[in-house]
Design an enzyme around this catalytic site. Structure first.
Site, PDB file in Angstrom:
ATOM      1  N   ASP A 117      32.892 -83.670  73.973  1.00  0.00           N
ATOM      2  CA  ASP A 117      34.066 -83.003  73.411  1.00  0.00           C
ATOM      3  C   ASP A 117      33.676 -81.911  72.425  1.00  0.00           C
ATOM      4  O   ASP A 117      34.252 -80.819  72.437  1.00  0.00           O
ATOM      5  CB  ASP A 117      34.942 -84.035  72.702  1.00  0.00           C
ATOM      6  CG  ASP A 117      35.566 -85.027  73.654  1.00  0.00           C
ATOM      7  OD1 ASP A 117      36.468 -84.636  74.416  1.00  0.00           O
ATOM      8  OD2 ASP A 117      35.146 -86.196  73.662  1.00  0.00           O
ATOM      9  N   SER A 118      32.719 -82.215  71.560  1.00  0.00           N
ATOM     10  CA  SER A 118      32.329 -81.256  70.537  1.00  0.00           C
ATOM     11  C   SER A 118      31.660 -80.028  71.142  1.00  0.00           C
ATOM     12  O   SER A 118      31.880 -78.891  70.684  1.00  0.00           O
ATOM     13  CB  SER A 118      31.396 -81.918  69.522  1.00  0.00           C
ATOM     14  OG  SER A 118      32.064 -82.994  68.873  1.00  0.00           O
TER      15      SER A 118
END
Length: 423
Positions: free
Chosen positions: A187-188
């Site tokens: 996600d990051s």
């Protein structure tokens, strides 16, 4: 819902940031989309985050508010993930909730969403509707697999992206199952690509006419970010190696294939230390520092190619020496010899480290009830317009009145929306 956030008031003396004046609308939840907008908000963008209102037993809001460790009912993560954002509520299934989004989009530079592909179209908030009110809008769409392709409708989390994007295959020991970091890396990584994509698209918009003024403006566009592709983008030379001769890079535990020496070594006290002596000159300094002048002067070890043939011998020599010394002594010896090295840090080590302290990377704040809390400082650093924490993640709907008033709604109209469950 009780909220752990501090008061949503700007901190005194903060820089406006390099993105000051940028208007961003967030239609997202959890990690990838909100992390991208968090980065923009940290550097001065006015981010308006739209969440679902509380209805009956449904507490509403971003699910991240209740993830991980909670304080007074709200995630401690929320304090950082939603910092500097103005949070409003809107029921997107209600025509008036949809109208709020369109009115915000008409004034925005960027809209970031991380819903499943097709969800906004079903709500009448797809690219066609948004670009109709603002042709210069940059719409950043984050999803597991992208807006096209046979898997576009499948739910995709960061863990799946790490698996399908090739990262998990490479993490761990060769004879053990693939491992994961205890972080949402997929996600990051996608959030970083989303932020980069938004700024690139804004550069094009500005070069072609700038912000929409109601009649003219630059070219808006859609930035399509797939979690899987963002992870895949970090796989270095693995594709080239495979396409050249079928080589599949495998898990190698704590070492790096093709680069020697670079590994973790156990100290006398059982702590682990990372030592990276893989540069030719650095390798010689490392060997001399551990008393292995013979290896430092060995012509066969002068280049990485030669060292790769004797990786076991080199690692054994370093481990023998490291096992006779405390971790801090190992690090100091390496630093004296100008060899990159560090203990493997926990978050406690990071907080106590003088380098992080000197750089001001640990910010001290207070939650709404006065509880002290530390946040990571915005990065990277700017010499003229640094990022700043102006307020911590706010309560659900904390900025409803202010934002809707800016859109031209009266106090009576806002009260009516609240009574009707729109906000």
């Amino acid at each position: 819902m009780a909220d752990a956030a501090a008061s949503a008031q700007p901190a005194a003396g903060t820089s406006p940031g390099p993105l000051a004046g940028l208007r961003v609308v967030e239609l997202g939840s959890l990690i990838a989309g909100p992390f991208a907008t968090r980065l923009m908000a940290e550097f001065g963008a006015d981010v308006v985050k739209i969440e679902s209102p509380a209805q009956g037993d449904d507490l509403g809001g971003d699910q991240l508010r209740t993830w991980r460790k909670l304080h007074a009912g709200t995630s401690l993560w929320w304090a950082a993930q939603a910092r500097n954002k103005r949070c409003i509520t809107a029921n997107l299934k209600h025509p008036q909730g949809r109208d709020i989004v369109l009115r915000l989009a008409a004034q925005a530079d960027v809209l970031v969403e991380n819903l499943r592909p097709g969800a906004l179209e079903r709500l009448g908030l797809g690219w066609d509707e948004l670009s109709a009110v603002n042709p210069s809008l940059v719409m950043v769409r984050i999803s597991g697999f992208g807006q096209t392709g046979p898997m576009r409708q499948q739910p995709g989390f960061g863990a799946i992206a790490e698996a399908m994007g090739g990262m998990r295959y490479l993490i761990g020991d060769p004879d053990r199952p693939p491992m994961r970091a205890n972080l949402s890396l997929g996600d990051s990584i996608a959030a970083l690509h989303a932020t980069m994509g938004a700024l690139m698209a804004l550069r094009h918009r500005d070069a072609t006419g700038g912000r929409w003024n109601g009649s003219t403006g630059g070219a808006g566009q859609v930035v399509d970010v797939a979690l899987t592709e963002s992870v895949f983008n970090l796989l270095e030379s693995t594709l080239m190696e495979y396409s050249a001769d079928g080589t599949v890079r495998e898990r190698t535990g704590t070492s790096i294939p093709g680069i020697t020496p670079s590994n973790v070594y156990r100290s006398q006290g059982g702590e682990w230390v990372q030592i990276s002596g893989n540069g030719d000159a650095i390798f010689k300094r490392l060997m001399r520092a551990i008393g292995r002048v013979d290896m430092a002067e060995d012509a066969g070890l002068a280049s990485n190619q030669g060292r790769m043939q004797r990786v076991g011998e080199i690692d054994a020599a370093i481990q023998t020496w490291a096992g006779q010394h405390a971790a801090e002594a190992i690090v100091q010896t390496m630093r004296a010899a100008e060899v990159p090295a560090s203990r493997i840090y926990s978050i406690k080590d990071i907080v106590q480290d003088p380098q992080f302290q000197a750089r001001g990377m640990i910010e001290h704040h207070h939650l709404a009830d006065g509880t002290p809390i530390d946040l990571p400082a915005p990065a990277p650093r700017f010499s003229l317009t640094p990022g700043a924490t102006r307020w911590l993640g706010p309560a659900l709907g904390a900025h409803n009145d202010g934002v809707l008033h800016e859109l031209g709604l009266t106090a009576a109209e806002i009260a009516a929306l609240r009574d009707q469950g729109v906000i």
